[in-house]
Write an enzyme that holds these catalytic residues in place. Structure first.
Site, PDB file in Angstrom:
ATOM      1  N   TYR A  21      25.840  78.861  56.755  1.00 53.13           N
ATOM      2  CA  TYR A  21      24.798  78.249  57.585  1.00 53.13           C
ATOM      3  C   TYR A  21      23.722  77.559  56.787  1.00 53.13           C
ATOM      4  O   TYR A  21      22.631  77.349  57.263  1.00 53.13           O
ATOM      5  CB  TYR A  21      24.151  79.325  58.472  1.00 53.13           C
ATOM      6  CG  TYR A  21      24.032  80.640  57.758  1.00 53.13           C
ATOM      7  CD1 TYR A  21      24.815  81.720  58.147  1.00 53.13           C
ATOM      8  CD2 TYR A  21      23.203  80.785  56.649  1.00 53.13           C
ATOM      9  CE1 TYR A  21      24.754  82.906  57.468  1.00 53.13           C
ATOM     10  CE2 TYR A  21      23.144  81.976  55.972  1.00 53.13           C
ATOM     11  CZ  TYR A  21      23.919  83.038  56.387  1.00 53.13           C
ATOM     12  OH  TYR A  21      23.879  84.215  55.702  1.00 53.13           O
ATOM     13  N   GLY A  22      23.991  77.207  55.543  1.00 51.87           N
ATOM     14  CA  GLY A  22      22.970  76.506  54.762  1.00 51.87           C
ATOM     15  C   GLY A  22      23.413  76.292  53.331  1.00 51.87           C
ATOM     16  O   GLY A  22      24.490  76.715  52.932  1.00 51.87           O
ATOM     17  N   LYS A  23      22.562  75.621  52.569  1.00 51.81           N
ATOM     18  CA  LYS A  23      22.895  75.306  51.176  1.00 51.81           C
ATOM     19  C   LYS A  23      22.600  76.509  50.273  1.00 51.81           C
ATOM     20  O   LYS A  23      21.722  77.312  50.557  1.00 51.81           O
ATOM     21  CB  LYS A  23      22.075  74.105  50.709  1.00 51.81           C
ATOM     22  CG  LYS A  23      22.402  72.813  51.447  1.00 51.81           C
ATOM     23  CD  LYS A  23      21.594  71.642  50.889  1.00 51.81           C
ATOM     24  CE  LYS A  23      22.019  70.332  51.532  1.00 51.81           C
ATOM     25  NZ  LYS A  23      21.625  70.225  52.937  1.00 51.81           N
ATOM     26  N   VAL A  24      23.353  76.579  49.169  1.00 53.31           N
ATOM     27  CA  VAL A  24      23.144  77.647  48.186  1.00 53.31           C
ATOM     28  C   VAL A  24      22.819  77.002  46.842  1.00 53.31           C
ATOM     29  O   VAL A  24      23.516  76.077  46.404  1.00 53.31           O
ATOM     30  CB  VAL A  24      24.399  78.545  48.051  1.00 53.31           C
ATOM     31  CG1 VAL A  24      24.130  79.710  47.108  1.00 53.31           C
ATOM     32  CG2 VAL A  24      24.852  79.058  49.414  1.00 53.31           C
ATOM     33  N   ASP A 129      35.413  87.648  56.959  1.00 54.32           N
ATOM     34  CA  ASP A 129      35.626  86.326  56.337  1.00 54.32           C
ATOM     35  C   ASP A 129      36.016  86.489  54.874  1.00 54.32           C
ATOM     36  O   ASP A 129      35.513  85.788  54.006  1.00 54.32           O
ATOM     37  CB  ASP A 129      34.370  85.466  56.469  1.00 54.32           C
ATOM     38  CG  ASP A 129      34.652  83.977  56.187  1.00 54.32           C
ATOM     39  OD1 ASP A 129      35.825  83.562  56.324  1.00 54.32           O
ATOM     40  OD2 ASP A 129      33.726  83.251  55.812  1.00 54.32           O
TER      41      ASP A 129
END
EC number: 2.7.11.22
Length: 296
Positions: A21-24, A129
């Protein structure tokens, strides 16, 4: 109190990729020089995404050497940053970079994966997952479970869940066939797929859509019926006209594999979820008999 929620304590170095759900980002804690992974989460109109909240609460609940540590949570304007321990690379990148994995390394990685999973399952948490990209490794040979974005606390009795989980290649057959009630065996199927990928250096079942994925599993393991897997024909996506493949012996699927490894992977890839080996049971399997577990 810092106006940026504490973000100025970290120096961003490079983007590592996109999470659930977002950048790392790879970043450095300025005061200590410690490397961290910063996961930036876009806040939705109604606040924090439920997936992020799930990850935060689960990771704080699950401190374990084989689960990535969550150091801090920063709230900055309309963003949330999760500060994780940083590991050099993931298992997928590592497998892509070497011609083969040595048998003892496979054994060590599998043992650590099972340790982290047995601990999570003991806390009634499904990962949901598991795939090589979500297993982080370091230069000392440690392996840790990461990206609990889809993880879910297990309630007993088994609840109705969404079946849009797990990257297709590692998805359990009960989920592919539309079962909405499932539990920890879905993670163990994924572990079996990851184990097989380490052994053969290629994904075990690399389907490009759900029906292709189902057929790839059936071609290798045989088409299941009610005698092999009671109740399978009643699952929503089961079709009586599925081709009837006989399946292949495990020593043909994994030609360079020791008998104990074949026995363990067969127990992980059982069609009937209730017959699938648990993480806790798998740790006691004789395959690990010659592994020095004092390191873990």
């Amino acid at each position: 109190m810092e106006s940026d929620g504490g973000l100025s304590r970290y120096q961003k170095l490079e983007k590592l990729g996109e999470g659930t759900y977002g950048k790392v980002y790879k970043a450095k804690e300025k005061a200590t020089g410690r490397m961290v992974a910063l996961k930036k989460i876009r806040l939705e109109d109604d606040g924090v995404p439920s997936t992020a909240l799930r990850e935060i609460s689960l990771l704080k609940e699950v401190p374990h050497p084989n689960v990535v540590s969550l150091f801090d949570v920063l709230h900055c304007q309309n963003r949330l940053y999760l500060v994780f321990e940083y590991l050099d690379q993931d298992l997928k990148k590592y497998m892509d970079s070497v011609p083969a994995l040595c048998p003892q390394l496979i054994k060590s990685y599998l043992y650590q994966l099972l340790k982290g999973l047995a601990y999570s399952h003991g806390h009634r948490i499904l990962h949901r997952d598991l795939k090589p990209q979500n297993l982080l490794i370091d230069r000392q040979g440690a392996l840790k479970l990461a990206d609990f974005g889809l993880a879910r606390a297990v309630s007993i009795p088994v609840r109705v869940y969404t079946h849009e989980i797990v990257t297709l290649w590692y998805r359990a057959p009960e989920v592919l066939l539309g079962s909405k009630s499932y539990s920890v065996p879905v993670d163990m199927w994924s572990v079996g797929c990851i184990f097989g990928e380490m052994l053969n250096k290629k994904p075990l079942f690399s389907g490009d859509c759900e029906i292709d994925q189902i057929f790839r599993i059936f071609r290798v393991l045989g088409t299941p019926d009610d005698s092999i897997w009671p109740g399978v024909t009643k699952l929503p996506e089961y079709v009586s006209t599925f081709p009837n493949w006989p399946g292949q012996p495990y020593n043909k699927i994994f030609p360079r594999c020791e008998p104990l490894a074949l026995d363990l992977i067969a127990k992980m890839l059982q069609y009937e979820p209730s017959k699938r080996i648990s993480a806790k049971e798998a740790l006691l399997h004789p395959y690990f008999g010659d592994l020095d577990t004092s390191f873990f």
